[in-house]
Motif scaffolding. Structure first.
Motif, mmCIF file in Angstrom:
data_model
loop_
_atom_site.group_PDB
_atom_site.id
_atom_site.type_symbol
_atom_site.label_atom_id
_atom_site.label_comp_id
_atom_site.label_asym_id
_atom_site.label_seq_id
_atom_site.Cartn_x
_atom_site.Cartn_y
_atom_site.Cartn_z
ATOM 1 N N ASN A 424 0.799 -1.234 0.000
ATOM 2 C CA ASN A 424 0.000 0.000 0.000
ATOM 3 C C ASN A 424 0.824 1.272 0.000
ATOM 4 N N GLY A 425 2.074 1.189 -0.402
ATOM 5 C CA GLY A 425 2.833 2.412 -0.622
ATOM 6 C C GLY A 425 3.837 2.766 0.448
ATOM 7 N N ALA A 426 4.535 3.885 0.215
ATOM 8 C CA ALA A 426 5.673 4.290 1.038
ATOM 9 C C ALA A 426 5.291 4.615 2.474
ATOM 10 N N VAL A 427 4.110 5.201 2.682
ATOM 11 C CA VAL A 427 3.706 5.605 4.025
ATOM 12 C C VAL A 427 3.545 4.389 4.937
ATOM 13 N N THR A 428 2.827 3.387 4.471
ATOM 14 C CA THR A 428 2.611 2.188 5.298
ATOM 15 C C THR A 428 3.912 1.403 5.477
ATOM 16 N N ILE A 429 4.762 1.403 4.482
ATOM 17 C CA ILE A 429 6.070 0.753 4.618
ATOM 18 C C ILE A 429 6.889 1.448 5.703
ATOM 19 N N ALA A 430 6.908 2.769 5.662
ATOM 20 C CA ALA A 430 7.656 3.543 6.656
ATOM 21 C C ALA A 430 7.121 3.282 8.064
ATOM 22 N N ILE A 431 5.805 3.235 8.200
ATOM 23 C CA ILE A 431 5.205 2.961 9.511
ATOM 24 C C ILE A 431 5.627 1.578 10.005
ATOM 25 N N ALA A 432 5.582 0.588 9.098
ATOM 26 C CA ALA A 432 5.955 -0.784 9.472
ATOM 27 C C ALA A 432 7.415 -0.837 9.929
ATOM 28 N N VAL A 433 8.305 -0.154 9.215
ATOM 29 C CA VAL A 433 9.733 -0.157 9.564
ATOM 30 C C VAL A 433 9.951 0.522 10.908
ATOM 31 N N ILE A 434 9.283 1.657 11.130
ATOM 32 C CA ILE A 434 9.431 2.382 12.402
ATOM 33 C C ILE A 434 8.941 1.538 13.569
ATOM 34 N N VAL A 435 7.804 0.880 13.394
ATOM 35 C CA VAL A 435 7.264 0.019 14.451
ATOM 36 C C VAL A 435 8.229 -1.124 14.762
ATOM 37 N N TYR A 436 8.759 -1.740 13.702
ATOM 38 C CA TYR A 436 9.715 -2.833 13.923
ATOM 39 C C TYR A 436 10.941 -2.347 14.679
ATOM 40 N N LEU A 437 11.527 -1.226 14.236
ATOM 41 C CA LEU A 437 12.744 -0.714 14.873
ATOM 42 C C LEU A 437 12.494 -0.334 16.331
ATOM 43 N N ALA A 438 11.336 0.246 16.601
ATOM 44 C CA ALA A 438 11.013 0.626 17.978
ATOM 45 C C ALA A 438 10.937 -0.608 18.868
ATOM 46 N N ILE A 439 10.242 -1.633 18.392
ATOM 47 C CA ILE A 439 10.110 -2.867 19.175
ATOM 48 C C ILE A 439 11.458 -3.564 19.300
ATOM 49 N N TYR A 440 12.230 -3.562 18.210
ATOM 50 C CA TYR A 440 13.525 -4.228 18.224
ATOM 51 C C TYR A 440 14.452 -3.621 19.279
ATOM 52 N N PHE A 441 14.566 -2.288 19.280
ATOM 53 C CA PHE A 441 15.495 -1.645 20.222
ATOM 54 C C PHE A 441 14.987 -1.726 21.664
ATOM 55 N N LEU A 442 13.667 -1.718 21.856
ATOM 56 C CA LEU A 442 13.124 -1.940 23.198
ATOM 57 C C LEU A 442 13.476 -3.344 23.683
ATOM 58 N N PHE A 443 13.363 -4.297 22.774
ATOM 59 C CA PHE A 443 13.697 -5.671 23.129
ATOM 60 C C PHE A 443 15.174 -5.810 23.470
ATOM 61 N N ARG A 444 16.042 -5.249 22.639
ATOM 62 C CA ARG A 444 17.476 -5.374 22.890
ATOM 63 C C ARG A 444 17.883 -4.690 24.197
ATOM 64 N N LYS A 445 17.213 -3.606 24.521
ATOM 65 C CA LYS A 445 17.527 -2.881 25.746
ATOM 66 C C LYS A 445 17.071 -3.650 26.986
ATOM 67 N N ASN A 446 15.969 -4.384 26.859
ATOM 68 C CA ASN A 446 15.397 -5.099 28.009
ATOM 69 C C ASN A 446 15.240 -6.588 27.695
ATOM 70 N N LYS A 447 16.261 -7.153 27.035
ATOM 71 C CA LYS A 447 16.143 -8.513 26.501
ATOM 72 C C LYS A 447 15.810 -9.548 27.567
ATOM 73 N N THR A 448 16.507 -9.525 28.676
ATOM 74 C CA THR A 448 16.273 -10.530 29.714
ATOM 75 C C THR A 448 14.841 -10.471 30.234
ATOM 76 N N ALA A 449 14.339 -9.261 30.483
ATOM 77 C CA ALA A 449 12.970 -9.108 30.985
ATOM 78 C C ALA A 449 11.951 -9.645 29.980
ATOM 79 N N TRP A 450 12.174 -9.360 28.698
ATOM 80 C CA TRP A 450 11.257 -9.839 27.663
ATOM 81 C C TRP A 450 11.295 -11.365 27.577
ATOM 82 N N GLN A 451 12.471 -11.929 27.662
ATOM 83 C CA GLN A 451 12.586 -13.386 27.555
ATOM 84 C C GLN A 451 11.984 -14.089 28.768
ATOM 85 N N ILE A 452 12.075 -13.456 29.933
ATOM 86 C CA ILE A 452 11.410 -14.002 31.121
ATOM 87 C C ILE A 452 9.893 -13.936 30.940
ATOM 88 N N ALA A 453 9.401 -12.833 30.389
ATOM 89 C CA ALA A 453 7.966 -12.707 30.108
ATOM 90 C C ALA A 453 7.508 -13.779 29.121
#
Length: 469
Positions: A424-453
């Motif tokens: 559906n175009g560049a806007v939705t792609i950009a949103i998807a990438v931003i969401v992934y990166l946000a979740i990815y860096f949150l996970f890497r920052k708090n990896k142990t807590a996420w894995q325990i969850a």
């Protein structure tokens, strides 16, 4: 590209996985003889898993077909199954291209430590996210967008694999492994949410149905073999409800019960063979971590889901979900396809959910039913476009005029979201990438807590990261 696919089709996981693990072991300074013995045990274990899996799928396939026939309900969509889905995917240019390109992507991501998952041991399961990339290619007409969608979904798969690696290893008893099978792992994040909700409401503590608790309460009737026999028998009775007066029907019912009981009884022994294959590499890795010689810890090797499916809680919950999901597909408003070919794959589709809930069958069944009900609704929206994509690739299954999908692939909500974003175009792609990166860096920052969850214990995670003082 075709050569790589030919090699995979010819040799299969039972040969390729041990070879890759042998090379990896030698690269980690395991003695060649020990590495060879471990690889051989792994190959024997995988072969044994496939034998008992074939017996179970053969038995359940007939039962599911009879169960669907008993409903006398016809919906426009036909479930062609994961195998036909894989054929359709690899008939498209994106499927053949990514089979090679994806290996380099995986090796690069692992080398730069973007992911802790070594995926090249499970490349035949690429088709599970390439299913959605093939739809992107057909809808947009862009090969580049299809490659981008495939890479994006591969990143999602790896993020989930990193999240659940410790809990999969700990619950199933295979040290240092994870899964990149999208159908098997996609329910994990939702399972974490559901576990939190069920704990807050008190239901998870009140309804404790893990195998150990069941054995304590009901003794022999809670043993894996007996659980399998009981659930298999009940499934067969439901499937043959209209023919219970026939003697031949009872032969099928009893045989199904015995088969499922046998699978539950044999799985631990087969699992032990596979564990012997992992011991050389895990022991060497731990030794090098403690000595400080190895500078990377906590990584996991992706293994095909056949090694997980037969664990008692997982198989029991998966079998219980088969009639539940069939019933839901009948009464669910807007659903346009009855699961048929892939319904017996239910135990595969809850592997990660089982680890998150640490074997609590109640939580697994409730979560699996809700998650895949949502997936069924989304699958119903892609029947036309996937059928057209299959027909454009010249696949015979799409030439008969019926609408088709592969249920176990089409009910993955994250795949659907990825397809919608890249179609559906560049806007939705950009949103998807931003969401992934946000979740990815949150996970890497708090990896142990996420894995325990996600179901791992702090002690297990610490054991995987310990270094010399």
């Amino acid at each position: 590209m075709e050569i790589v696919k030919l090699i995979l089709d010819t040799f299969g996981s039972t040969i390729i996985v041990p070879v890759i693990v042998f090379i990896l072991s030698v690269g980690m300074k395991v003695k060649p003889k020990t590495a060879f013995q471990g690889a051989l045990y792994m190959g024997v274990g995988l072969t044994a898993f496939n034998i008992i899996l074939g017996a179970l799928m053969g038995s359940l396939g007939a039962i599911v077909s009879q169960m669907v026939a008993t409903t006398s309900i016809n919906l426009p969509g036909i479930d062609v199954g994961w195998a036909a889905g894989a054929v359709i995917v690899y008939a498209n240019t994106i499927g053949m291209f990514y089979l090679v390109f994806g290996i380099f992507v995986n090796l690069f991501l692992f080398a730069v430590k973007w992911t802790d998952t070594f995926q090249p041991t499970d490349i035949w399961n690429y088709y599970q996210f390439l299913f959605w990339a093939a739809i992107v290619q057909y809808v947009t007409g862009s090969f580049v967008l299809a490659v981008a969608a495939a890479t994006y979904l591969n990143l999602v798969v790896l993020l989930i694999a990193d999240l659940i690696g410790p809990s999969l290893s700990e619950h199933y008893g295979y040290e240092g492994v994870t899964s990149t099978c999208f159908a098997a792992t996609n329910g994990a994040p939702f399972a974490i949410l559901m576990k939190w909700i069920l704990k807050k409401t008190g239901l998870l503590d009140k309804v404790v149905l893990d195998p150990v608790t069941l054995r304590d309460k009901v003794g022999f009737w809670g043993e894996p073999m007996m659980m399998g026999a009981i659930i298999g028998t009940i499934l067969a009775i439901i499937a043959n409800w209209n023919n219970l007066a026939a003697m031949a029907t009872w032969k099928i019912i009893i045989a199904t019960g015995i088969t499922t009981g046998a699978i539950m009884a044999l799985y631990p022994a087969v699992s032990g063979l596979f564990v012997k294959g992992l011991i050389p590499i895990s022991q060497t890795m731990n030794k090098r971590l403690r000595s400080g010689e190895m500078k990377r810890d906590g990584f996991h090797i992706s293994i095909e889901p056949a090694v997980f499916f037969g664990e008692e809680a997982n198989l029991a919950a998966g079998l219980v979900l088969i009639p539940i999901m069939l019933l839901i597909s009948i009464i669910q408003p807007g659903n346009r396809m009855l699961p048929l070919a892939d319904l017996c794959a239910m135990p595969f589709m809850i592997i990660a959910i089982t680890a998150v809930f640490k074997g609590n069958i109640f939580g697994i069944v409730v979560t699996g039913a809700i998650w895949y009900t949502l997936g069924q609704a989304l699958n119903s929206t892609i029947l036309e476009v996937f059928t057209q994509a299959a027909a454009a690739a010249g696949v015979a299954e799409a030439s008969g005029g019926s609408l088709i999908s592969a249920w176990s692939l089409g009910v993955i909500p994250y795949g659907w979201l990825g397809y919608k974003a890249f179609a559906n175009g560049a806007v939705t792609i950009a949103i998807a990438v931003i969401v992934y990166l946000a979740i990815y860096f949150l996970f890497r920052k708090n990896k142990t807590a996420w894995q325990i969850a996600a179901g791992a214990t702090p002690e297990y995670i610490e054991s995987r990261t310990v270094r010399k003082a």
